[in-house]
Design an enzyme around this catalytic site. Structure first.
Site, PDB file in Angstrom:
ATOM      1  N   ASP A   1     -31.618 -27.212  36.257  1.00  0.00           N
ATOM      2  CA  ASP A   1     -31.735 -28.662  35.853  1.00  0.00           C
ATOM      3  C   ASP A   1     -32.992 -29.201  36.024  1.00  0.00           C
ATOM      4  OD1 ASP A   1     -28.951 -28.183  34.874  1.00  0.00           O
ATOM      5  OD2 ASP A   1     -28.094 -29.491  36.361  1.00  0.00           O
TER       6      ASP A   1
ATOM      7  N   LEU B   1     -25.567 -32.945  30.459  1.00  0.00           N
ATOM      8  CA  LEU B   1     -27.096 -32.976  30.024  1.00  0.00           C
ATOM      9  C   LEU B   1     -28.049 -33.191  31.052  1.00  0.00           C
ATOM     10  CD1 LEU B   1     -26.712 -35.017  26.649  1.00  0.00           C
ATOM     11  CD2 LEU B   1     -26.624 -32.341  27.145  1.00  0.00           C
TER      12      LEU B   1
END
Length: 382
Positions: free
Chosen positions: A171, A124
């Site tokens: 990201d 994540l």
């Protein structure tokens, strides 16, 4: 931890108040895995798990870093920043001022306290969240004048060269450029991006994150090997990158690639096509509930062609779908981490319980499950 709690923790640790609080989100990648470093397309969204940084300038050119997560404090003089000088969590924070300095910024000393609820190793982007929060803090406090697009590349450079993790720009872009209720469609070759409507709440949906608790690290060998596989496949095809071929062209050129290279390339090329299909679906107003088959196909490709899944991720996907998820796939770099399941909000508890039972029956550690919706990008909190 709230902004006020982060400020209090900074006061307790450093004996003075911070000059501000900044936070940056982790991300879920809805579609587009391992396409970013192949100059392809990605479609991430920011989530409601964030890294929060309390920070203040200090004299003498000393960078001091501490975290509430139990990691060891670290300190280093700004002039001594270089790859390899730090280990552990602090290298992600310290890499940012190092990268700023390479771009000609006057980097001052700083005190930093990090608090984050983005799970580490869950796929994540916990590291990018740290980098982006530190970048906003440094940009504001030192008045370096970098744009968010600039900071995407600076944070990527910090992760690639200072922390030693060979990631693309997905990201950092998600953390700095995303928006609430929307996904970020990013062309990783041109860096052009636009927001795509993804109002899951309005549709009565959530993305259920299933953190398998199988830790992964982008600076380990599996990720780097996949990147090398892709570069070799593109070279064998005479291409700058796998972005430059479609599925029909790849099938015609299959004889020029050895089997592993062909499968790696097939994943990247088909994944780019899936990203474009999801974007078209959402931008033409079709219901997000119908994205399930594309999510399923993405997982099958990552599992079979790119070989970055693992038994826990496969079980999470299969159990979620059997319990009523509309679609599911692993998210992130793989080799562990998290899966996402598209579920109706009212079904989230039932689907999560079914996944937990499946893990228990298989003798796996219980997963961490939580729903997410597209959230806001990195910002100053106080």
């Amino acid at each position: 931890m709230s902004a006020s709690a982060a400020a209090a923790a900074f006061q307790d640790h450093y004996g003075r108040p911070p000059e501000g609080i900044w936070s940056a989100p982790g991300r879920v990648n809805l579609m587009g895995e391992h396409t970013d470093y192949n100059q392809g397309y990605v479609l991430p969204l920011a989530i409601n798990r964030r890294a929060r940084v309390a920070a203040a300038l200090r004299p003498g050119g000393l960078l001091r870093m501490a975290t509430t997560a139990g990691g060891a404090p670290a300190e280093v003089r700004v002039e001594d920043l270089r790859p390899g000088v730090l280990e552990g969590w602090s290298r992600y924070a310290a890499g940012v001022p190092w990268a700023f300095g390479l771009r000609g910024a006057e980097v001052p000393g700083m005190d930093i306290l990090l608090d984050s609820d983005v799970p580490v190793g869950a796929g994540l982007s916990s590291s990018a969240a740290v980098e982006c929060a530190v970048a906003l803090a440094l940009n504001d406090l030192a008045d370096t004048g970098f744009s968010r697009d600039d900071m995407v590349l600076l944070c990527q450079q910090a992760e690639n060269e200072f922390a030693g993790a060979p990631t693309g720009i997905l990201d950092q872009s998600a953390s700095l450029l995303a928006a609430e209720g929307q996904a970020l469609f990013l062309d990783c070759r041109t860096r052009a991006s636009r927001l795509v409507p993804l109002n899951l709440a309005e549709a009565g949906l959530v993305l259920l994150v299933i953190d398998t608790r199988v830790s992964h690290a982008h600076d380990s060998g599996g990720y780097a090997q996949r990147r090398l596989d892709c570069e070799r496949a593109a070279g064998s095809l005479g291409l700058e990158s796998l972005r430059d071929i479609d599925l029909s062209g790849l099938v015609l050129a299959a004889g020029t690639l050895e089997t592993t290279q062909y499968r790696r390339a097939r994943h990247v090329v088909s994944e780019n096509a899936r990203v474009l299909a999801v974007v078209e679906h959402l931008e033409t107003g079709r219901p997000p509930a119908r994205l399930g088959p594309l999510l399923d196909a993405g997982h099958e490709s990552l599992r079979d062609d790119f070989e970055v899944s693992c038994p826990e991720l496969d079980l999470a996907v299969d159990a979620a779908k059997a319990a009523g998820a509309l679609g599911a796939r692993m998210t992130g770099g793989g080799f562990g981490g998290s899966a996402i399941a598209l579920v109706r909000r009212d079904d989230a508890g039932r689907v999560g319980a079914a996944v937990t039972r499946a893990f228990s029956r298989s003798g796996y550690t219980a997963p961490d499950l939580f729903p997410v919706e597209p959230g806001p990008a990195a910002a100053r909190d106080a």
